[in-house]
Design an enzyme around this catalytic site. Structure first.
Site, PDB file in Angstrom:
ATOM      1  N   TYR A   1      -2.814  11.171  30.969  1.00 43.70           N
ATOM      2  CA  TYR A   1      -2.757  10.460  29.689  1.00 43.70           C
ATOM      3  C   TYR A   1      -2.363   9.001  29.907  1.00 43.70           C
ATOM      4  CZ  TYR A   1      -2.012   9.327  24.840  1.00 43.70           C
ATOM      5  OH  TYR A   1      -2.121   8.746  23.605  1.00 43.70           O
TER       6      TYR A   1
ATOM      7  N   THR B   1     -24.526  -8.033  14.825  1.00 41.31           N
ATOM      8  CA  THR B   1     -24.231  -7.176  13.662  1.00 41.31           C
ATOM      9  C   THR B   1     -22.765  -6.716  13.614  1.00 41.31           C
ATOM     10  OG1 THR B   1     -25.049  -5.324  14.976  1.00 41.31           O
ATOM     11  CG2 THR B   1     -26.613  -6.369  13.466  1.00 41.31           C
TER      12      THR B   1
ATOM     13  N   ASP C   1     -18.450 -13.063  24.415  1.00 42.48           N
ATOM     14  CA  ASP C   1     -19.068 -11.737  24.306  1.00 42.48           C
ATOM     15  C   ASP C   1     -19.918 -11.587  25.561  1.00 42.48           C
ATOM     16  OD1 ASP C   1     -20.688  -9.558  23.958  1.00 42.48           O
ATOM     17  OD2 ASP C   1     -21.037  -9.905  21.829  1.00 42.48           O
TER      18      ASP C   1
ATOM     19  N   ARG D   1     -35.221  -5.941  14.366  1.00 42.08           N
ATOM     20  CA  ARG D   1     -34.190  -6.980  14.429  1.00 42.08           C
ATOM     21  C   ARG D   1     -34.670  -8.112  13.518  1.00 42.08           C
ATOM     22  NH1 ARG D   1     -29.400  -5.057  17.123  1.00 42.08           N
ATOM     23  NH2 ARG D   1     -29.498  -4.255  15.017  1.00 42.08           N
TER      24      ARG D   1
HETATM   25  O1  PLI Z   1     -22.421  -0.984  20.819  1.00 33.79           O
HETATM   26  P1  PLI Z   1     -21.086  -1.462  21.256  1.00 33.79           P
HETATM   27  O2  PLI Z   1     -20.026  -1.194  20.248  1.00 33.79           O
HETATM   28  O3  PLI Z   1     -20.703  -0.974  22.607  1.00 33.79           O
HETATM   29  O4  PLI Z   1     -21.182  -3.046  21.443  1.00 33.79           O
HETATM   30  C1  PLI Z   1     -21.393  -3.927  20.377  1.00 33.79           C
HETATM   31  C2  PLI Z   1     -22.140  -5.135  20.829  1.00 33.79           C
HETATM   32  C3  PLI Z   1     -21.486  -6.330  20.921  1.00 33.79           C
HETATM   33  N1  PLI Z   1     -22.140  -7.462  21.302  1.00 33.79           N
HETATM   34  C4  PLI Z   1     -23.447  -7.459  21.631  1.00 33.79           C
HETATM   35  C5  PLI Z   1     -24.101  -8.727  22.024  1.00 33.79           C
HETATM   36  C6  PLI Z   1     -24.168  -6.287  21.563  1.00 33.79           C
HETATM   37  O5  PLI Z   1     -25.448  -6.297  21.904  1.00 33.79           O
HETATM   38  C7  PLI Z   1     -23.520  -5.064  21.149  1.00 33.79           C
HETATM   39  C8  PLI Z   1     -24.226  -3.852  20.983  1.00 33.79           C
HETATM   40  N2  PLI Z   1     -25.555  -3.818  21.050  1.00 33.79           N
HETATM   41  C9  PLI Z   1     -26.351  -2.791  20.839  1.00 33.79           C
HETATM   42  C10 PLI Z   1     -25.889  -1.442  20.483  1.00 33.79           C
HETATM   43  C11 PLI Z   1     -27.767  -3.033  20.982  1.00 33.79           C
HETATM   44  O6  PLI Z   1     -28.577  -2.105  20.852  1.00 33.79           O
HETATM   45  O7  PLI Z   1     -28.138  -4.200  21.243  1.00 33.79           O
END
Ligand code: PLI
Length: 458
Positions: free
Chosen positions: A73, A126, A216, A383
């Site tokens: 844990y 998003t 990011d 998109r």
């Molecule tokens: O899907 P997550 O929660 O692991 O990550 C979110 C996320 C944050 N920033 C960027 C630039 C992304 O592309 C992103 C997630 N993208 C997805 C799920 C995609 O299909 O592009």
């Protein structure tokens, strides 16, 4: 010396069988899914280009690493290995694991944003924008204009426009800007990179205005590849060196490890400031888990540490982006309108130009993604206006310039033959484009509507 084409720097050890469905089966499946490719069952999909997130193929070393998972844990061995790897490859000293990228965005937004703040960024993403808004902030787009133009050939469409950033400071004051969030290889712009020259300038700007620089870093290795190819002074540098330099000029990073780092689940928030780390640790226990696992299993942290080392390999990234370019170039040769330059993780079809008869409020990109599935069982993602959602104050639809369908290539999963079939399918859909009808909502979720919305043909 003659240049040689590349091949995948791996060979295949295990395969997952897939099967082609009949047109009748697909017609029924997409109708049942409310014309939303997110609502299709995976077993009804032939070639799955919905996303590159969590769908990459792990290496034998990653799978072997899974067996060394320390599922304690607290204080798992794999956490320390992961944190050390992040420091070695990405420069950040402190790591807070999260279940995936949006977990990191949630904690970061809660830590730094106060009601009435503004958060500039190089185009929205998003989940990122939603967490900023839920924390009381307003997202402001400061990306260069070329990013919104699908045919501009600007080599760094992910760059920040300092005139836009300065205009924001003049309007709201730097005190109301806790940080700027820059993404490497901007997803919504078509997988477009930011240059290191622009990032260095941004570093100085942030120091001058006492604004934090958040990264990011979901697709940082792909961005590094474009820097190596397009920014003269970096052409002799390795991907690993470029990735390290990008990270080291930023203060904090959010990461969805499901992309570049080639694991099926996981993410993290990383930083250098011990006071911020303490704040993040206080929040992660509330929303994700203890600060040494944050929603990840020990085995997944081990696979992530190994995935990071593989993701910055020059041969890997050349083949990875090379495969995306291979698909994009086939479509270009056939005259299919796509976003240029071709992005790092996906080829983006321009639905505005492909379906000029469908107005944006009838969701041309959504309709095109459904039509492509119907044609061949290839799954893609909208998109455009559906993904953009509604303005948080007026409730009106955001109407983005880019109305796109994303053909997203998972890492190390598909072969060139799959890319050939995909290109043929797109070309066949384009040939009967005028038969494709627009859509209207039958169900519209309040937030992140693209995931679960349902539609019917108009
Ligand atoms: O899907 P997550 O929660 O692991 O990550 C979110 C996320 C944050 N920033 C960027 C630039 C992304 O592309 C992103 C997630 N993208 C997805 C799920 C995609 O299909 O592009």
């Amino acid at each position: 010396m003659a240049t040689r084409s590349w091949a995948e720097p791996y060979k295949i050890k295990a395969v997952e069988l897939i099967k082609l469905t009949t047109p009748e089966q697909r017609k029924e499946a997409i109708r049942e899914a409310g014309y939303n490719t997110f609502l299709l069952r995976s077993e009804d999909v032939y070639i799955d280009l919905l996303t590159d997130s969590g769908v990459g193929a792990m290496s034998d070393r990653q799978w072997a690493g899974m067996m060394t998972g320390d599922e304690a844990y607290a204080g798992s061995r794999n956490f320390y290995r992961m944190q050390e790897t992040i420091e070695t490859y990405y420069s950040y000293k402190y790591t807070v694991p999260t279940h995936q990228g949006r977990g990191a965005e949630h904690i970061l937004s809660k830590m730094l944003i106060s009601d009435g703040d503004y958060v500039p960024g190089n185009m929205y993403f998003t989940t990122t924008r939603l967490h900023q808004e839920l924390a009381g902030g307003t997202f402001v787009d400061v990306i260069v204009d070329e990013a919104h133009d699908p045919v501009s050939d600007h080599p760094f469409k992910g760059n920040v426009d300092f005139a836009k950033l300065n205009a924001l400071v003049e309007k709201v004051g730097a005190d109301h800007i806790p940080y700027i969030c820059v993404a490497t290889c901007v997803n919504m712009a078509g997988g477009q990179p930011i240059s290191l020259a622009n990032l260095h300038e941004l570093r100085s700007w942030c120091d001058q205005h006492k604004v934090l620089l958040v990264h990011d870093m979901t697709r940082v290795a792909e961005n590094a590849y474009f820097i190596q190819q397009r920014e003269e002074q970096y052409k002799e540098k390795s991907i690993r060196e470029i990735v390290f330099e990008i990270c080291s000029i930023t203060d904090i990073a959010t990461m969805s490890s499901k992309k570049d780092a080639m694991v099926n689940i996981g993410g993290f928030l990383a930083m250098n400031d011990p006071a911020l780390y303490e704040q993040a640790c206080a929040l992660v226990v509330v929303y994700e888990g203890l600060h040494t696992y944050g929603g990840m299993a020990g085995r997944d942290m081990e696979a992530l540490a190994i995935g990071i080392t593989e993701s910055v390999d020059d041969d890997h990234i050349r083949a990875r982006v090379g495969q995306v370019e291979y698909l994009g170039e086939q479509l270009q040769r056939a005259g299919i309108p796509i976003v240029t330059p071709i992005g790092g993780h996906a080829v983006f079809l321009d639905a505005r130009r492909l379906l000029p008869h469908i107005p944006q409020d009838r969701f041309p990109a959504q309709a095109l993604a459904a039509a492509l599935y119907l044609e061949s069982g290839v799954r893609s993602m909208e998109r455009g206006v559906v993904s953009a959602g509604r303005d948080k104050t007026t409730g009106e639809n955001h109407m983005p310039e880019l109305e796109l369908v994303r053909l997203t290539i998972p890492r190390r999963v598909y072969t060139q033959a799959h890319m050939d079939v995909t290109a043929e399918s797109v070309i066949q859909v384009a040939e009967r484009a005028e038969e494709i009808q627009g859509l209207r909502f039958t169900y519209e979720p309040e937030v992140l509507r693209f995931f679960q919305a349902r539609f019917e043909p108009v």
